[in-house]
Design an enzyme around this catalytic site. Sequence first.
Site, PDB file in Angstrom:
ATOM      1  N   GLY A 195      -7.425   0.547  -3.680  1.00 23.64           N
ATOM      2  CA  GLY A 195      -7.756   0.106  -5.034  1.00 23.64           C
ATOM      3  C   GLY A 195      -9.213  -0.253  -5.277  1.00 23.64           C
ATOM      4  N   HIS A 217      -1.337  10.464   4.648  1.00 25.03           N
ATOM      5  CA  HIS A 217      -2.462   9.754   5.257  1.00 25.03           C
ATOM      6  C   HIS A 217      -1.977   8.332   5.546  1.00 25.03           C
ATOM      7  CE1 HIS A 217      -6.772   8.609   5.685  1.00 25.03           C
ATOM      8  NE2 HIS A 217      -6.395   7.470   5.103  1.00 25.03           N
ATOM      9  N   SER A 263      -2.231   8.219   0.242  1.00 26.21           N
ATOM     10  CA  SER A 263      -2.242   7.045   1.129  1.00 26.21           C
ATOM     11  C   SER A 263      -1.147   6.119   0.634  1.00 26.21           C
ATOM     12  CB  SER A 263      -3.603   6.348   1.048  1.00 26.21           C
ATOM     13  OG  SER A 263      -3.450   4.995   1.387  1.00 26.21           O
ATOM     14  N   MET A 273      -8.052   2.411  11.651  1.00 27.09           N
ATOM     15  CA  MET A 273      -9.077   1.393  11.385  1.00 27.09           C
ATOM     16  C   MET A 273      -8.864   0.249  12.368  1.00 27.09           C
ATOM     17  SD  MET A 273      -8.975   1.686   7.255  1.00 27.09           S
ATOM     18  CE  MET A 273      -7.372   2.475   7.230  1.00 27.09           C
ATOM     19  N   GLY A 312     -10.415  -0.997   4.506  1.00 28.78           N
ATOM     20  CA  GLY A 312      -9.709  -2.279   4.577  1.00 28.78           C
ATOM     21  C   GLY A 312      -8.675  -2.470   3.482  1.00 28.78           C
ATOM     22  N   PHE A 313      -8.968  -1.967   2.310  1.00 25.70           N
ATOM     23  CA  PHE A 313      -8.057  -2.204   1.194  1.00 25.70           C
ATOM     24  C   PHE A 313      -8.003  -0.995   0.265  1.00 25.70           C
ATOM     25  CE2 PHE A 313      -9.772  -6.201   2.633  1.00 25.70           C
ATOM     26  CZ  PHE A 313      -8.631  -6.988   2.760  1.00 25.70           C
ATOM     27  N   MET A 347     -15.884   8.000   4.449  1.00 26.30           N
ATOM     28  CA  MET A 347     -15.294   6.911   3.652  1.00 26.30           C
ATOM     29  C   MET A 347     -16.084   6.725   2.364  1.00 26.30           C
ATOM     30  SD  MET A 347     -12.580   5.811   5.095  1.00 26.30           S
ATOM     31  CE  MET A 347     -12.267   4.457   3.952  1.00 26.30           C
ATOM     32  N   MET A 386      -4.378  -0.584  10.367  1.00 26.39           N
ATOM     33  CA  MET A 386      -5.431  -1.616  10.378  1.00 26.39           C
ATOM     34  C   MET A 386      -5.021  -2.738  11.317  1.00 26.39           C
ATOM     35  SD  MET A 386      -6.359  -1.933   6.353  1.00 26.39           S
ATOM     36  CE  MET A 386      -6.345  -0.508   5.256  1.00 26.39           C
ATOM     37  N   ASP A 409     -11.961   9.423   1.316  1.00 29.04           N
ATOM     38  CA  ASP A 409     -10.931   8.384   1.266  1.00 29.04           C
ATOM     39  C   ASP A 409     -11.498   7.135   0.617  1.00 29.04           C
ATOM     40  OD1 ASP A 409      -8.811   6.672   1.725  1.00 29.04           O
ATOM     41  OD2 ASP A 409      -9.109   6.561   3.905  1.00 29.04           O
ATOM     42  N   GLY A 410     -10.889   6.741  -0.513  1.00 27.26           N
ATOM     43  CA  GLY A 410     -11.265   5.500  -1.178  1.00 27.26           C
ATOM     44  C   GLY A 410     -11.691   5.732  -2.620  1.00 27.26           C
ATOM     45  N   GLY A 411     -10.867   5.267  -3.540  1.00 25.86           N
ATOM     46  CA  GLY A 411     -11.214   5.372  -4.955  1.00 25.86           C
ATOM     47  C   GLY A 411     -11.185   6.785  -5.499  1.00 25.86           C
ATOM     48  N   GLY A 441      -4.827   7.001  -2.969  1.00 22.74           N
ATOM     49  CA  GLY A 441      -3.800   5.960  -2.916  1.00 22.74           C
ATOM     50  C   GLY A 441      -3.372   5.575  -4.313  1.00 22.74           C
ATOM     51  N   HIS A 495      -5.130   7.333  10.095  1.00 19.35           N
ATOM     52  CA  HIS A 495      -6.474   6.777   9.900  1.00 19.35           C
ATOM     53  C   HIS A 495      -6.537   5.451  10.650  1.00 19.35           C
ATOM     54  CE1 HIS A 495      -9.703   5.211   6.845  1.00 19.35           C
ATOM     55  NE2 HIS A 495     -10.153   5.296   8.075  1.00 19.35           N
ATOM     56  N   ASP A 499      -2.573   4.618   7.005  1.00 16.35           N
ATOM     57  CA  ASP A 499      -3.667   3.688   7.264  1.00 16.35           C
ATOM     58  C   ASP A 499      -3.266   2.596   8.245  1.00 16.35           C
ATOM     59  OD1 ASP A 499      -5.859   4.580   5.515  1.00 16.35           O
ATOM     60  OD2 ASP A 499      -4.410   4.239   3.899  1.00 16.35           O
TER      61      ASP A 499
HETATM   62  C1  DX5 Z   1      -8.897   2.076   2.622  1.00 10.71           C
HETATM   63  C2  DX5 Z   1      -7.900   3.097   3.086  1.00 10.71           C
HETATM   64  C3  DX5 Z   1      -7.550   4.084   2.053  1.00 10.71           C
HETATM   65  C4  DX5 Z   1      -6.929   3.512   0.806  1.00 10.71           C
HETATM   66  C5  DX5 Z   1      -7.065   4.487  -0.317  1.00 10.71           C
HETATM   67  O1  DX5 Z   1      -9.332   1.346   3.691  1.00 10.71           O
HETATM   68  O2  DX5 Z   1      -8.428   3.818   4.195  1.00 10.71           O
HETATM   69  O3  DX5 Z   1      -6.766   5.151   2.583  1.00 10.71           O
HETATM   70  O4  DX5 Z   1      -5.587   3.175   0.956  1.00 10.71           O
HETATM   71  O5  DX5 Z   1      -6.567   3.905  -1.472  1.00 10.71           O
HETATM   72  P1  DX5 Z   1      -7.266   4.123  -2.881  1.00 10.71           P
HETATM   73  O6  DX5 Z   1      -7.159   5.579  -3.218  1.00 10.71           O
HETATM   74  O7  DX5 Z   1      -6.475   3.247  -3.779  1.00 10.71           O
HETATM   75  O8  DX5 Z   1      -8.702   3.691  -2.753  1.00 10.71           O
HETATM   76 ZN    ZN Z   2      -7.438   5.686   4.798  1.00  3.70          ZN
END
Ligand code: DX5
Ligand code: ZN
Length: 227
Positions: A149, A36, A11, A72, A146-147, A141, A40, A175-177, A197, A70, A38
């Site tokens: 990290g 990927h 990401s 959002m 949204g963010f 998810m 938003m 996706d996420g962390g 990401g 993705h 993102d």
């Molecule tokens: C969050 C995004 C993710 C995010 C992943 O809303 O959909 O794709 O950028 O980033 P990390 O891997 O840092 O959680």
């Molecule tokens: Zn994503």
Amino acid sequence: MPCPHCRIGPSILNADLSCLAEQSQALLDKGADYLHLDVMDGHFVPNITFGAPLVKCLRKRIPDAFFDLHMMVAEPEKWVDDMADAGANMYTFHLEAAKDPRALIDQIRKAKMQVGIAIKPNTPVEDVLELAELADMVLVMTVEPGFGGQSFMEHMMPKVEKIRARYPEKLIEVDGGVGLKTIGHCAKAGANMIVSGTAVVRSDDPKSVMDEMRSMVNQARDSWPQP
Ligand code: DX5
Ligand code: ZN
């Protein structure tokens, strides 16, 4: 058909967005299997990123890579044609935002893109199980969208297990962390499309992070329910 192989999709949210094409190409050169992206809108999630014009520019610079969008966004049906025209390969919408998910799936297919359905952490997996039949991929998810990290939510893994048990051949994305510390849970549960990401983009050695995650998932494939 066997269980799907692992694919790693960085990401680029946490990349230097002023040189997105270079950063994306560098990740592909280091072995990323897809990108990927993102999107938003500030309504569905409390953050704004980019839309179809940027995807179109990126596609011109990166003609061959697989783009997973993705979305959002609050009205996912609005952007299907623009994203197809921009060069998206897969359109991943949030089930929570779709007024008529079946109509939206038809619309995405007509636009010649693959279909992904995403669910947020508070959405029960049962809401997507039937519909998943019509999709190429389901995105579980593992943070609130949204963010980048944020911390990985391990308690989302039973959702992945349930989808994998019912659909041994389906693409399942997390996706996420997701990074080296958390990939083991995703691999065991049956996820094969791995979005990462911060763990990849902020690493000193993105190639070895991606290689290690890929090999852990591919090793775990033998323990997934077989078709
Ligand atoms: C969050 C995004 C993710 C995010 C992943 O809303 O959909 O794709 O950028 O980033 P990390 O891997 O840092 O959680
Ligand atoms: Zn994503």
